[in-house]
Scaffold this motif. Structure first.
Motif, PDB file in Angstrom:
ATOM      1  N   LYS A 181       0.754  -1.222   0.087  1.00  0.00           N
ATOM      2  CA  LYS A 181       0.060   0.014  -0.160  1.00  0.00           C
ATOM      3  C   LYS A 181       1.041   1.394  -0.056  1.00  0.00           C
ATOM      4  CE  LYS A 181      -3.417   0.098   2.833  1.00  0.00           C
ATOM      5  NZ  LYS A 181      -4.427   0.459   4.118  1.00  0.00           N
ATOM      6  N   THR A 271      -1.715  15.337   8.961  1.00  0.00           N
ATOM      7  CA  THR A 271      -2.679  14.451   8.692  1.00  0.00           C
ATOM      8  C   THR A 271      -2.088  13.055   8.715  1.00  0.00           C
ATOM      9  OG1 THR A 271      -2.630  14.503   6.348  1.00  0.00           O
ATOM     10  CG2 THR A 271      -4.326  15.941   7.518  1.00  0.00           C
ATOM     11  N   ALA A 273      -1.012  11.659   6.134  1.00  0.00           N
ATOM     12  CA  ALA A 273      -1.460  11.054   4.563  1.00  0.00           C
ATOM     13  C   ALA A 273      -0.274  10.834   3.789  1.00  0.00           C
ATOM     14  CB  ALA A 273      -2.453  11.842   3.927  1.00  0.00           C
ATOM     15  N   TYR A 274       0.681  11.436   3.733  1.00  0.00           N
ATOM     16  CA  TYR A 274       1.982  11.725   3.113  1.00  0.00           C
ATOM     17  C   TYR A 274       2.782  12.588   3.759  1.00  0.00           C
ATOM     18  CZ  TYR A 274      -0.166  16.171   1.691  1.00  0.00           C
ATOM     19  OH  TYR A 274      -0.595  17.407   1.782  1.00  0.00           O
ATOM     20  N   THR A 291       4.447   7.656   1.287  1.00  0.00           N
ATOM     21  CA  THR A 291       3.106   7.685   1.856  1.00  0.00           C
ATOM     22  C   THR A 291       3.256   6.083   2.330  1.00  0.00           C
ATOM     23  OG1 THR A 291       0.828   7.608   1.705  1.00  0.00           O
ATOM     24  CG2 THR A 291       1.818   7.205  -0.048  1.00  0.00           C
ATOM     25  N   ASP A 293       0.082   4.836   2.672  1.00  0.00           N
ATOM     26  CA  ASP A 293      -1.247   4.489   2.034  1.00  0.00           C
ATOM     27  C   ASP A 293      -1.429   5.072   0.825  1.00  0.00           C
ATOM     28  OD1 ASP A 293      -3.769   4.087   1.580  1.00  0.00           O
ATOM     29  OD2 ASP A 293      -4.646   3.922   3.280  1.00  0.00           O
ATOM     30  N   GLU A 295      -3.587   5.189  -1.742  1.00  0.00           N
ATOM     31  CA  GLU A 295      -4.808   5.823  -2.004  1.00  0.00           C
ATOM     32  C   GLU A 295      -5.274   6.906  -1.067  1.00  0.00           C
ATOM     33  OE1 GLU A 295      -8.141   2.842  -1.980  1.00  0.00           O
ATOM     34  OE2 GLU A 295      -6.824   1.496  -3.182  1.00  0.00           O
ATOM     35  N   LYS A 296      -5.009   6.938  -0.068  1.00  0.00           N
ATOM     36  CA  LYS A 296      -4.965   7.894   0.989  1.00  0.00           C
ATOM     37  C   LYS A 296      -4.333   9.353   0.550  1.00  0.00           C
ATOM     38  CE  LYS A 296      -4.669   9.078   5.826  1.00  0.00           C
ATOM     39  NZ  LYS A 296      -4.276   8.388   7.191  1.00  0.00           N
ATOM     40  N   LYS A 299      -6.218  10.765  -2.731  1.00  0.00           N
ATOM     41  CA  LYS A 299      -7.227  11.499  -2.338  1.00  0.00           C
ATOM     42  C   LYS A 299      -6.707  12.888  -1.910  1.00  0.00           C
ATOM     43  CE  LYS A 299     -10.688   8.108  -1.287  1.00  0.00           C
ATOM     44  NZ  LYS A 299     -10.825   6.946  -0.223  1.00  0.00           N
ATOM     45  N   ALA A 300      -5.840  12.887  -0.877  1.00  0.00           N
ATOM     46  CA  ALA A 300      -5.368  14.407  -0.430  1.00  0.00           C
ATOM     47  C   ALA A 300      -4.741  15.103  -1.554  1.00  0.00           C
ATOM     48  CB  ALA A 300      -4.498  13.926   0.862  1.00  0.00           C
ATOM     49  N   LYS A 302      -5.483  15.213  -4.662  1.00  0.00           N
ATOM     50  CA  LYS A 302      -6.135  14.847  -6.076  1.00  0.00           C
ATOM     51  C   LYS A 302      -6.141  15.830  -7.015  1.00  0.00           C
ATOM     52  CE  LYS A 302     -10.708  16.637  -4.396  1.00  0.00           C
ATOM     53  NZ  LYS A 302     -10.254  17.148  -3.142  1.00  0.00           N
TER      54      LYS A 302
END
Length: 312
Positions: A181, A271, A273-274, A291, A293, A295-296, A299-300, A302
């Motif tokens: 991931k 967050t 997220a990255y 990252t 994840d 996918e997360k 999204k962040a 995008k």
């Protein structure tokens, strides 16, 4: 004529730090490449490249006179090929921190250097250091002082571990997890960065005691830990250290981060997220992201174009 392909590179860890003897880890990035080609009708970028090669050849001639023991080239062949329309055909974006000039330097050395060190022989530390020194002098034509690492990576097409200025080696990196991931990715800032002005800012900052202390006690410390974690495959520890490193860069290297990315940089840290870091000297070009994840992170981020370069 069409020469062999030389690939772009990504310095995963060590930007700026390697100037002050931090560790570094550089990997070839095969998505972009370049090769020497010849055409009898040059225009646009190809003509510009040919003219640039002409200036580069003149620089190499001066270098051969100045440092005769360093490297010698077959200038007859080089000048004849340039006259006949040689250019460097490259998909490597310039000013993006992925080694466009490095690939060109590697290609010229491979084709025209006399008594060259080849990839096929056993690469001792001495040979790697000789190559790095030669490439550093050659690449200085493009952006002032060069470490020679980009062309070395491109020439060998192997991951390079920098332990210190005088201790470099070809490194084995953990194989990628195909279904992992986590990822290392490039984020396109949409701005072309210039190396020389960024390095000048860094050198000015190095005159301040506080900045030097920060570099040694925080930046180099976390960079070294990231390299060790990455090579050991210790992902948990790696992300702890990358978060710290991302923070240190945001606090102390603001001029190297394009203004519109300051907020995005901080959001990643807040967050989890990255985490973002500089790719090369900064000021534009690519920003490197890590990252746990993907996918997360997608999204962040995008609104941005991401290119995955390594999977955990």
């Amino acid at each position: 004529m069409k020469g062999p392909l030389f690939y772009s590179k990504i310095l995963l860890f060590g930007e700026y730090g390697i100037i002050k003897d931090s560790k570094g880890l550089s990997i070839p990035y095969n998505f972009y490449n370049g090769a020497l080609k010849t055409s009898d009708s040059l225009s646009g970028q190809h003509l510009k490249s040919n003219q640039n090669l002409n200036r580069f050849a003149a620089y190499l001639k001066d270098l051969a006179i100045e440092k005769p023991n360093l490297v010698t080239f077959d200038f007859g062949a080089l000048e004849k090929d340039i006259e006949e329309g040689m250019y460097f055909d490259s998909s490597i974006p310039q000013g993006y921190g992925v080694g466009s000039s490095g690939a060109l330097v590697a290609a010229i050395y491979e084709k025209y250097a006399k008594e060259k060190i080849t990839v096929l022989e056993s690469l001792t530390r001495e040979k790697l250091l000789s190559l790095k020194t030669i490439f550093g002098e050659m690449e200085s034509f493009f952006h002032g002082k060069s470490s020679g690492l980009d062309p070395l990576n491109s020439y060998l097409s192997l991951p390079i571990l920098i332990n210190s200025k005088d201790h470099i080696e070809a490194a084995g990196i953990p194989s990628q997890a195909t279904n992992g991931k986590g990822a290392v990715f490039l984020l396109d800032s949409g701005i072309v960065g210039e190396t020389a002005p960024m390095v000048n800012i860094f050198m000015e900052n190095m005159k301040q005691e506080g900045f030097r202390q920060m570099l040694k006690n925080k930046f180099v410390k976390h960079t070294d830990a990231c390299v060790d974690d990455f090579l050991k495959g210790d992902v948990k520890s790696l992300f702890g250290n990358i978060k710290q490193l991302s923070h240190v860069v945001l606090d102390n290297f603001k001029p190297m981060i394009p203004k519109q990315f300051h907020k995005l940089w901080k959001e990643g840290i807040d967050t989890n997220a990255y985490y973002l870091k500089l790719c090369g000297s900064g000021g534009g070009g690519y920003i490197l992201g890590f990252t746990e994840d993907l996918e997360k992170a997608q999204k962040a981020l995008k609104n941005y174009k991401l290119e995955v370069v390594y999977n955990f």
